[in-house]
Design an enzyme around this catalytic site. Structure first.
Site, short mmCIF file in Angstrom:
data_model
loop_
_atom_site.label_atom_id
_atom_site.label_comp_id
_atom_site.label_asym_id
_atom_site.label_seq_id
_atom_site.Cartn_x
_atom_site.Cartn_y
_atom_site.Cartn_z
N GLU A 1 129.22 120.92 116.12
CA GLU A 1 130.04 122.25 116.70
C GLU A 1 128.75 123.07 117.07
OE1 GLU A 1 133.51 123.41 114.54
OE2 GLU A 1 132.66 125.69 114.67
N HIS B 1 129.45 97.25 103.87
CA HIS B 1 130.32 96.22 104.36
C HIS B 1 131.33 96.73 105.20
CE1 HIS B 1 128.67 93.99 100.51
NE2 HIS B 1 128.54 95.43 100.28
N LYS C 1 142.11 127.26 119.80
CA LYS C 1 142.77 128.55 119.03
C LYS C 1 143.42 129.51 119.98
CE LYS C 1 139.34 129.34 115.21
NZ LYS C 1 138.50 130.25 114.46
O1 PA5 Z 1 131.97 127.26 112.15
C1 PA5 Z 1 132.87 128.04 112.44
O2 PA5 Z 1 132.67 129.02 113.14
C2 PA5 Z 1 134.32 127.45 112.71
O3 PA5 Z 1 134.17 126.07 112.23
C3 PA5 Z 1 134.91 128.08 111.53
O4 PA5 Z 1 134.44 127.99 110.28
C4 PA5 Z 1 136.52 127.70 111.54
O5 PA5 Z 1 137.07 127.92 113.00
C5 PA5 Z 1 137.56 128.74 110.92
O6 PA5 Z 1 137.27 130.16 111.40
P1 PA5 Z 1 137.28 131.41 110.16
O7 PA5 Z 1 136.53 131.34 109.48
O8 PA5 Z 1 137.20 132.69 111.32
O9 PA5 Z 1 138.97 131.31 110.21
#
Ligand code: PA5
Length: 463
Positions: free
Chosen positions: A289, A318, A432
């Site tokens: 990410e 394996h 989202k």
């Molecule tokens: O790393 C990130 O920012 C995202 O993966 C969030 O952890 C995830 O989308 C959840 O978001 P939030 O903590 O705002 O609910």
């Protein structure tokens, strides 16, 4: 006790023309200088970097809260997704008994842990068939305070608890972790008078394991959270300087990004310890990410990133190692070893007349797993596959804190080597927002229109 990194097998001296040379580092000199400068300049905005040093009050509060609540509840349930779920799972699995939830309470000493990240309707339904929700503490974790998955779970659980216990008693069964100002969760927590913890500004979801997002669930499972932070602080000292040859996290990042430019589009993280299996999941989010980006910092379209793959030694020897050793030359394999496992298991001396089994007699599983790791390293190196090893002397709160912080710093540095912003996630936000539009959420009319303008699916491609 300090984590070690050995990157010999990334180098041409070990794997020949597939490996790196000093010339590769020289060619990156400007990018390396830029990334080191960015890390120093941006440090004040990277609040996650200070977490090892500024959480003492929070730790005391959390430990007091755990002491107050733990005997009132059977289970601590995390409602969160992404960084809010993967970190708590990884840390709990690393430091606790692998069958923690199945142990008798007297042996565990602390509540069970469940992490509910998905919104598959079966998940919560079946959880409620497994636990008594009135005997649980639900930790709603959302930095943005608006993520549909987490907030919908919260709404289901709030209604259920209030129905079963009444509003006043239900209040004690919910604790929130969220931003101090943004989103609805903080407003709800304050209005409903729930206990809450704050995710500091400058700490994104995937960099939040060392703030209350990760510390609270860990403490409820009896984990020494001060130890985790202590280890992270040690790693901060080790990774403070600008020189990649003296900074292991910067070197890890530089090796990966140079390799990426040479076609290594995949990095496989392969711990040789069940306890570290979920560290690979946590790392996969962090690396994927943070680095997978459309634009660079100058607004150019770059579409960069390196695909993180999760594997487990010896299990995946394996399953996947055949591909790693003989498939395309597109991977780095990061082995994570452990010097000392928490247990020793000796194989009895049986079948001494059968050479193919007799050699195992008297050997420990500790030696077997270590030698299999060495054998995989040898096979990969012989096949000229880039690989490197991280080693933890033991898996303890301190060494785990080192590993988590090491990966976080490496990820940020890799982002700046790629000249992208490692801290945003516009691709996630797009999904989202599209979900909100599909439900007709006010404010998302334009997104709904944009979605309806997308080309219609053709029935002839549906089988
Ligand atoms: O790393 C990130 O920012 C995202 O993966 C969030 O952890 C995830 O989308 C959840 O978001 P939030 O903590 O705002 O609910």
């Amino acid at each position: 006790m300090q984590m070690r990194m050995d990157y010999n097998n990334m180098m041409a001296a070990q794997i020949g023309t597939q490996g790196l040379t000093q010339a590769d580092f020289d060619a990156m000199r400007e990018k390396i200088a830029f990334a080191s400068r960015m890390m120093a300049e941006k440090r004040p905005a990277m609040a996650w970097r200070e977490l090892p040093h500024n959480q003492a009050e929070i730790v005391a509060d959390i430990n007091a809260y755990v002491a107050e609540m733990k005997d009132e509840i059977d289970a601590f349930v995390v409602l969160g997704i992404g960084g809010s779920a993967l970190g708590p799972m990884a840390v709990q699995q690393a430091l606790n008994h692998p069958f923690y939830n199945e142990l008798p309470r007297a042996q565990r000493g602390f509540p069970k842990l469940y992490v509910v990240d998905n919104v598959d309707p079966e998940r919560l339904t079946y959880l409620f068939q497994t636990i008594d929700p009135t005997r649980c503490l639900f930790n709603v974790i959302s930095k943005s305070g608006s993520t549909s998955e987490t907030m919908s779970q919260f709404m289901i659980i709030k209604a259920l608890l209030e129905e079963k216990m009444g509003k006043e008693a239900a209040r004690r069964r919910i604790v929130c972790t969220t931003d101090a100002e943004k989103g609805n969760l903080i407003k709800i927590a304050q209005e409903e008078n729930y206990k809450y913890y704050i995710v500091p500004d400058g700490v994104g979801g995937r960099f939040s394991q060392l703030c209350p997002v990760g510390l609270l669930p860990a403490a409820f499972c009896g984990i020494d959270i001060a130890g985790l932070l202590e280890g992270a602080a040690q790693m901060d000292t080790l990774c403070a300087g600008p020189d990649i040859f003296a900074n292991p996290a910067y070197m890890f990042a530089a090796l990966h990004i140079i390799a990426l430019q040479k076609g290594k589009n995949i990095t496989v993280v392969m711990p040789y310890a069940d306890s570290l299996k979920y560290i690979s999941d946590w790392f996969a989010q962090l690396w994927g990410e943070s680095l997978g980006k459309h634009f660079d910092l100058d607004g150019n379209v770059v579409n960069v990133g390196q695909t993180p793959v999760k594997a487990l030694g010896v299990t995946d020897q394996h399953s996947q190692v055949q591909l790693y050793a003989e498939g395309p030359y597109d991977k780095i394999i990061v082995l994570i070893g452990v010097d000392e496992y928490r247990e020793t298991l000796t194989i009895p001396r049986l079948y001494t007349d059968m050479p193919s089994l007799g050699f195992l007699g008297g050997v420990t599983h500790n030696d077997l797993i270590k030698n299999e790791q060495l054998a995989t390293e040898y096979a990969l190196t012989k096949a000229s596959r880039m690989n490197m090893t991280l080693t933890l002397p033991r898996v303890t709160p301190q060494t785990l804190g080192q590993l988590l912080y090491f990966f976080e710093v490496a990820t940020a540095y890799a982002g700046y080597l790629l000249n992208i912003d490692p801290f945003d996630q516009p691709g996630v936000e797009e999904g989202k927002n599209a979900t909100y539009a599909l439900f007709g959420r006010p404010g998302y009319e334009a997104k709904k229109q944009e979605m309806s303008n997308a080309p219609q699916k053709d029935a002839k491609y549906v089988m």
